[in-house]
Design a protein around this motif. Structure first.
Motif, PDB file in Angstrom:
ATOM      1  N   LYS A   1      13.844  12.328  -8.780  1.00  0.00           N
ATOM      2  CA  LYS A   1      14.074  13.227 -10.091  1.00  0.00           C
ATOM      3  C   LYS A   1      14.611  14.697  -9.539  1.00  0.00           C
ATOM      4  O   LYS A   1      14.041  15.190  -8.542  1.00  0.00           O
ATOM      5  N   PRO A   2      15.447  15.261 -10.179  1.00  0.00           N
ATOM      6  CA  PRO A   2      15.887  16.564  -9.609  1.00  0.00           C
ATOM      7  C   PRO A   2      14.772  17.466  -9.687  1.00  0.00           C
ATOM      8  O   PRO A   2      14.002  17.489 -10.642  1.00  0.00           O
ATOM      9  N   GLY A   3      14.679  18.534  -8.565  1.00  0.00           N
ATOM     10  CA  GLY A   3      13.966  19.483  -8.671  1.00  0.00           C
ATOM     11  C   GLY A   3      12.605  19.152  -7.998  1.00  0.00           C
ATOM     12  O   GLY A   3      11.610  20.051  -7.997  1.00  0.00           O
ATOM     13  N   ASN A   4      12.363  17.884  -7.532  1.00  0.00           N
ATOM     14  CA  ASN A   4      11.132  17.650  -6.758  1.00  0.00           C
ATOM     15  C   ASN A   4      10.974  17.625  -5.334  1.00  0.00           C
ATOM     16  O   ASN A   4      12.036  17.990  -4.894  1.00  0.00           O
ATOM     17  N   THR A   5      10.014  17.504  -4.822  1.00  0.00           N
ATOM     18  CA  THR A   5       9.995  17.673  -3.195  1.00  0.00           C
ATOM     19  C   THR A   5      10.253  16.346  -2.409  1.00  0.00           C
ATOM     20  O   THR A   5      10.214  16.336  -1.195  1.00  0.00           O
ATOM     21  N   VAL A   6      10.638  15.458  -3.142  1.00  0.00           N
ATOM     22  CA  VAL A   6      10.875  14.274  -2.203  1.00  0.00           C
ATOM     23  C   VAL A   6      12.302  14.339  -1.507  1.00  0.00           C
ATOM     24  O   VAL A   6      13.236  14.747  -2.101  1.00  0.00           O
TER      25      VAL A   6
ATOM     26  N   ASN B   1       0.900  -0.986  -0.114  1.00  0.00           N
ATOM     27  CA  ASN B   1      -0.206  -0.006  -0.117  1.00  0.00           C
ATOM     28  C   ASN B   1       0.774   1.517  -0.151  1.00  0.00           C
ATOM     29  O   ASN B   1       0.517   2.135  -0.702  1.00  0.00           O
ATOM     30  N   LYS B   2       2.031   1.285   0.694  1.00  0.00           N
ATOM     31  CA  LYS B   2       2.878   2.476   0.820  1.00  0.00           C
ATOM     32  C   LYS B   2       3.328   2.503  -0.535  1.00  0.00           C
ATOM     33  O   LYS B   2       3.638   3.669  -0.982  1.00  0.00           O
ATOM     34  N   ALA B   3       3.923   1.475  -1.067  1.00  0.00           N
ATOM     35  CA  ALA B   3       4.400   1.920  -2.593  1.00  0.00           C
ATOM     36  C   ALA B   3       3.419   2.224  -3.616  1.00  0.00           C
ATOM     37  O   ALA B   3       3.718   3.042  -4.303  1.00  0.00           O
ATOM     38  N   ASN B   4       2.185   1.651  -3.427  1.00  0.00           N
ATOM     39  CA  ASN B   4       1.172   2.049  -4.326  1.00  0.00           C
ATOM     40  C   ASN B   4       0.849   3.490  -4.261  1.00  0.00           C
ATOM     41  O   ASN B   4       0.065   4.221  -5.148  1.00  0.00           O
ATOM     42  N   GLY B   5       0.931   4.125  -2.932  1.00  0.00           N
ATOM     43  CA  GLY B   5       0.735   5.272  -2.782  1.00  0.00           C
ATOM     44  C   GLY B   5       1.747   6.476  -2.968  1.00  0.00           C
ATOM     45  O   GLY B   5       1.344   7.716  -3.055  1.00  0.00           O
ATOM     46  N   LEU B   6       2.815   5.790  -3.352  1.00  0.00           N
ATOM     47  CA  LEU B   6       4.094   6.855  -3.945  1.00  0.00           C
ATOM     48  C   LEU B   6       3.694   7.552  -5.389  1.00  0.00           C
ATOM     49  O   LEU B   6       3.038   6.821  -6.153  1.00  0.00           O
ATOM     50  N   ASN B   7       4.278   8.614  -5.793  1.00  0.00           N
ATOM     51  CA  ASN B   7       3.840   9.262  -6.968  1.00  0.00           C
ATOM     52  C   ASN B   7       5.351   8.918  -7.888  1.00  0.00           C
ATOM     53  O   ASN B   7       6.410   9.063  -7.772  1.00  0.00           O
ATOM     54  N   ALA B   8       4.986   8.158  -8.914  1.00  0.00           N
ATOM     55  CA  ALA B   8       5.868   7.407 -10.223  1.00  0.00           C
ATOM     56  C   ALA B   8       6.387   8.672 -10.485  1.00  0.00           C
ATOM     57  O   ALA B   8       7.797   8.728 -10.888  1.00  0.00           O
ATOM     58  N   ALA B   9       5.953   9.881 -10.830  1.00  0.00           N
ATOM     59  CA  ALA B   9       6.523  10.691 -11.556  1.00  0.00           C
ATOM     60  C   ALA B   9       7.773  11.488 -10.480  1.00  0.00           C
ATOM     61  O   ALA B   9       8.285  12.367 -11.248  1.00  0.00           O
ATOM     62  N   SER B  10       7.704  11.383  -9.315  1.00  0.00           N
ATOM     63  CA  SER B  10       8.761  11.807  -8.614  1.00  0.00           C
ATOM     64  C   SER B  10      10.134  11.121  -8.716  1.00  0.00           C
ATOM     65  O   SER B  10      11.159  11.890  -7.898  1.00  0.00           O
ATOM     66  N   TYR B  11      10.117  10.240  -9.078  1.00  0.00           N
ATOM     67  CA  TYR B  11      11.276   9.157  -9.172  1.00  0.00           C
ATOM     68  C   TYR B  11      11.880   8.773 -10.477  1.00  0.00           C
ATOM     69  O   TYR B  11      10.992   8.837 -11.646  1.00  0.00           O
ATOM     70  N   THR B  12      13.033   8.563 -10.751  1.00  0.00           N
ATOM     71  CA  THR B  12      13.629   8.322 -11.938  1.00  0.00           C
ATOM     72  C   THR B  12      12.776   6.888 -12.377  1.00  0.00           C
ATOM     73  O   THR B  12      12.587   5.777 -11.704  1.00  0.00           O
ATOM     74  N   ALA B  13      12.763   6.789 -13.701  1.00  0.00           N
ATOM     75  CA  ALA B  13      12.184   5.650 -14.283  1.00  0.00           C
ATOM     76  C   ALA B  13      12.759   4.284 -14.182  1.00  0.00           C
ATOM     77  O   ALA B  13      11.824   3.515 -14.006  1.00  0.00           O
ATOM     78  N   ASN B  14      14.426   4.090 -13.981  1.00  0.00           N
ATOM     79  CA  ASN B  14      14.640   2.956 -13.819  1.00  0.00           C
ATOM     80  C   ASN B  14      14.584   2.346 -12.338  1.00  0.00           C
ATOM     81  O   ASN B  14      14.026   1.092 -12.159  1.00  0.00           O
ATOM     82  N   THR B  15      14.606   3.427 -11.195  1.00  0.00           N
ATOM     83  CA  THR B  15      14.413   3.025  -9.980  1.00  0.00           C
ATOM     84  C   THR B  15      12.915   2.776  -9.730  1.00  0.00           C
ATOM     85  O   THR B  15      12.656   1.666  -8.972  1.00  0.00           O
ATOM     86  N   TRP B  16      11.849   3.513 -10.307  1.00  0.00           N
ATOM     87  CA  TRP B  16      10.577   3.136 -10.198  1.00  0.00           C
ATOM     88  C   TRP B  16      10.130   1.945 -10.812  1.00  0.00           C
ATOM     89  O   TRP B  16       9.265   1.103 -10.334  1.00  0.00           O
TER      90      TRP B  16
END
Length: 175
Positions: free
Chosen positions: A126-131, A70-85
């Motif tokens: 990803k650079p520039g996000n609030t994560v 549930n925690k993983a599903n609650g994360l925003n994919a757009a905030s992370y690099t494609a490879n790690t996501w």
């Protein structure tokens, strides 16, 4: 041994191991009810039932795995690099399969939790996000993702100070 097995709760065990034990239980009950049973028959039935009892597998607790999914599903994919996501997505799929498998063992559940936790810890923002990338994402950790909101502690502390003064004044008046 028959009484011990009869005292067990079926819903606590994996169905296939429970079903494998039932014929041995029935055979042991027949021998137990047979007044003419020989000691060899009693010993054989007891041994077979004991082996079946020892082969029973408890259902593993999957609550932590479900929480992690549930925690993983609650994360925003757009905030992370494609490879790690992509790694996280892959591990979520595998973990979901284990979660839905009624025959999953404790070892499989632990392995799925470990793999998903490792994938979450490996997320790169990803650079520039609030994560917040300074604190890795861990299982059970609900504070490692920043929302971008700024919260000042001044207002709660001011409220506490005012409430304390009011309490002090009311005690002072009662004296």
């Amino acid at each position: 041994m028959v009484n011990k097995v009869l005292g067990l709760e079926e819903d606590k065990y994996i169905a296939s191991s429970w079903q494998a034990m039932l014929p041995e239980l029935e055979a042991a009950q027949e021998v137990l009810g047979n007044e003419k049973a020989t000691q060899a028959e009693v010993d054989e039935a007891c041994d077979a039932l004991t082996r079946a009892y020892l082969n029973l597998r408890l259902k593993p607790n999957k609550d932590l795995l479900a929480d992690l999914i549930n925690k993983a599903n609650g994360l925003n994919a757009a905030s992370y690099t494609a490879n790690t996501w992509a790694v996280v997505e892959n591990e979520v799929i595998k973990a979901q399969e284990v979660l839905e498998d009624p025959e999953a063992s404790e070892a499989e559940v632990k392995a799925a939790k470990k793999a998903l936790t490792k994938a979450l810890e490996g997320l790169v923002a990803k650079p520039g996000n609030t994560v917040d990338t300074s604190t890795p994402v861990k299982a059970g950790d609900t504070t490692s993702i920043k929302t971008g909101d700024a919260v000042s502690m001044m207002y709660p502390l001011l409220g506490l100070a005012i409430a304390s003064l009011g309490f002090y004044e009311s005690k002072k008046k009662k004296r």
